[in-house]
Design an enzyme around this catalytic site. Structure first.
Site, mmCIF file in Angstrom:
data_model
loop_
_atom_site.group_PDB
_atom_site.id
_atom_site.type_symbol
_atom_site.label_atom_id
_atom_site.label_comp_id
_atom_site.label_asym_id
_atom_site.label_seq_id
_atom_site.Cartn_x
_atom_site.Cartn_y
_atom_site.Cartn_z
ATOM 1 N N MET A 31 46.125 33.349 -18.266
ATOM 2 C CA MET A 31 47.466 33.899 -18.547
ATOM 3 C C MET A 31 48.123 34.307 -17.225
ATOM 4 O O MET A 31 49.033 35.134 -17.208
ATOM 5 C CB MET A 31 47.373 35.085 -19.500
ATOM 6 C CG MET A 31 46.827 34.670 -20.877
ATOM 7 S SD MET A 31 47.348 35.749 -22.210
ATOM 8 C CE MET A 31 46.658 37.297 -21.693
ATOM 9 N N ALA A 33 48.494 35.993 -13.340
ATOM 10 C CA ALA A 33 48.041 37.194 -12.621
ATOM 11 C C ALA A 33 46.621 36.934 -12.108
ATOM 12 O O ALA A 33 45.692 37.720 -12.321
ATOM 13 C CB ALA A 33 48.101 38.437 -13.514
ATOM 14 N N HIS A 38 39.331 34.551 -11.575
ATOM 15 C CA HIS A 38 39.876 33.220 -11.873
ATOM 16 C C HIS A 38 39.494 32.239 -10.764
ATOM 17 O O HIS A 38 39.206 31.065 -11.030
ATOM 18 C CB HIS A 38 41.409 33.279 -11.977
ATOM 19 C CG HIS A 38 41.905 34.138 -13.110
ATOM 20 N ND1 HIS A 38 42.572 35.332 -12.901
ATOM 21 C CD2 HIS A 38 41.838 33.971 -14.442
ATOM 22 C CE1 HIS A 38 42.887 35.853 -14.075
ATOM 23 N NE2 HIS A 38 42.458 35.058 -15.025
ATOM 24 N N GLY A 148 35.525 33.006 -18.504
ATOM 25 C CA GLY A 148 34.698 34.062 -17.922
ATOM 26 C C GLY A 148 33.902 34.793 -18.993
ATOM 27 O O GLY A 148 34.410 35.045 -20.100
ATOM 28 N N LYS A 150 33.335 37.786 -19.022
ATOM 29 C CA LYS A 150 33.902 39.123 -19.279
ATOM 30 C C LYS A 150 34.499 39.194 -20.685
ATOM 31 O O LYS A 150 34.385 40.190 -21.372
ATOM 32 C CB LYS A 150 34.959 39.502 -18.242
ATOM 33 C CG LYS A 150 35.380 40.966 -18.434
ATOM 34 C CD LYS A 150 36.397 41.396 -17.445
ATOM 35 C CE LYS A 150 37.761 40.889 -17.758
ATOM 36 N NZ LYS A 150 38.411 41.557 -18.885
HETATM 37 O O1 PAF Z 1 41.305 34.759 -21.379
HETATM 38 C C1 PAF Z 1 42.535 34.550 -21.277
HETATM 39 O O2 PAF Z 1 43.127 34.690 -20.210
HETATM 40 C C2 PAF Z 1 43.296 34.107 -22.504
HETATM 41 O O3 PAF Z 1 42.830 34.720 -23.660
HETATM 42 C C3 PAF Z 1 43.326 32.583 -22.668
HETATM 43 C C4 PAF Z 1 41.930 32.028 -22.926
HETATM 44 C C5 PAF Z 1 43.916 31.935 -21.438
HETATM 45 C C6 PAF Z 1 44.190 32.210 -23.874
HETATM 46 O O4 PAF Z 1 45.501 32.646 -23.720
#
Ligand code: PAF
Length: 281
Positions: A31, A33, A38, A148, A150
């Site tokens: 999402m 940020a 990431h 992840g 987490k």
């Molecule tokens: O883990 C996330 O960032 C979100 O839940 C995902 C998997 C990108 C779905 O919007």
């Protein structure tokens, strides 16, 4: 690095690369940020796939009416820079309208799992997650998708969904990345004031304590939960949402921990809800 805005662009990008013998696609759904957590997912994808796409989409359907959709951190330029630096070849950044065309009425519901742990605290959250990830899988046609640990409950839900819908995309789960002091990396850490940032360490402290007990042979879930509660008691400003000892596949509570059992916590630090977990061994 390519910026792809539509499902069709992503599909064409993926198909053009995959039709070359031996070329595989890794997808890192996010999402935005983006942080070092990431970054580790992108690196893991780069290590085993020839081409990597990162999706950046703040998915409205996974936020409840009183949650932080509007203020969720958005940092598109910095995200693209990080994705490129880690070796992604494409960023898929669709509009809400692209992912949910006017009149969209199709959603993915994972029964049972969808209402456990975070699904119990955040009704509708996992329906939104399953729906958007299914759409991303269908659009990207990736060989592997990277998530992840987490978000352990999310991982369980997506594994179930991928198995049930027979997606060809393999789900790869990567270890939790932590700050030097133990706090699990999360885009929502940006909401924490300096005082809350210090209080938030109670989550990882409680997990470490439980892991030590488990390493010394403690298997009783009730004892592990009480031990975690005692650590939380030292930080009374932090409100526990749940402390759970669960089977990682079903998210159902277990009475006795075994290797692979999920020990998960969720807590409110000020207005910010944080999650963290450990897989006991
Ligand atoms: O883990 C996330 O960032 C979100 O839940 C995902 C998997 C990108 C779905 O919007």
């Amino acid at each position: 690095m390519k910026i792809l805005r539509t499902v069709e662009e992503l599909r064409q990008w993926s198909r053009a690369l995959r039709c070359q013998p031996g070329h595989t696609i890794g997808l890192v759904p996010t999402m935005g940020a983006l942080h070092a957590g990431h970054g580790s997912l992108i690196r893991a994808a780069r290590a085993v796939c020839q081409h990597v796409a990162v999706s950046i989409f703040v998915n409205p359907t996974q936020f409840g009416p009183n949650e932080d959709y509007a203020r969720y951190p958005r940092s598109f330029d910095a995200d693209c820079a990080l994705a490129a630096a880690e070796g992604a070849e494409a960023v898929f950044a669709p509009s809400v309208e692209e992912m949910y065309p006017t009149g969209a009425a199709t959603f993915v519901e994972v029964e049972g799992l969808g209402s456990r742990l975070d699904g119990a605290s955040r009704p509708g959250h996992f329906r939104g997650v399953a729906t958007v990830v299914a759409k991303l899988f269908l659009a990207a046609e990736a060989d592997k998708a990277f998530f992840g640990q987490k978000d352990a409950a999310q991982v369980a839900l997506l594994r179930r969904m991928a198995a049930d819908l027979r997606f060809a995309t393999e789900i790869v789960v990567c270890p939790i990345v932590r700050e030097a002091d133990g706090l699990a990396m999360s885009s929502r850490n940006a909401y924490l004031s300096p005082a809350e940032r210090a209080q938030a360490l109670v989550l990882s402290r409680a997990l470490r304590h439980v892991e030590e007990l488990a390493a010394h042979g403690e298997r009783r879930a009730s004892v592990l939960v009480e031990a975690a509660r005692a650590v939380f008691a030292g930080e009374p400003a932090v409100r526990i949402d749940y402390i759970a000892v669960a089977d990682w596949a079903t998210l159902l509570p277990v009475e006795t921990a075994a290797p692979g059992t999920l020990f998960a916590v969720a807590a409110h630090v000020g207005a910010t809800r944080l999650i963290d977990n450990a897989i006991l061994n």
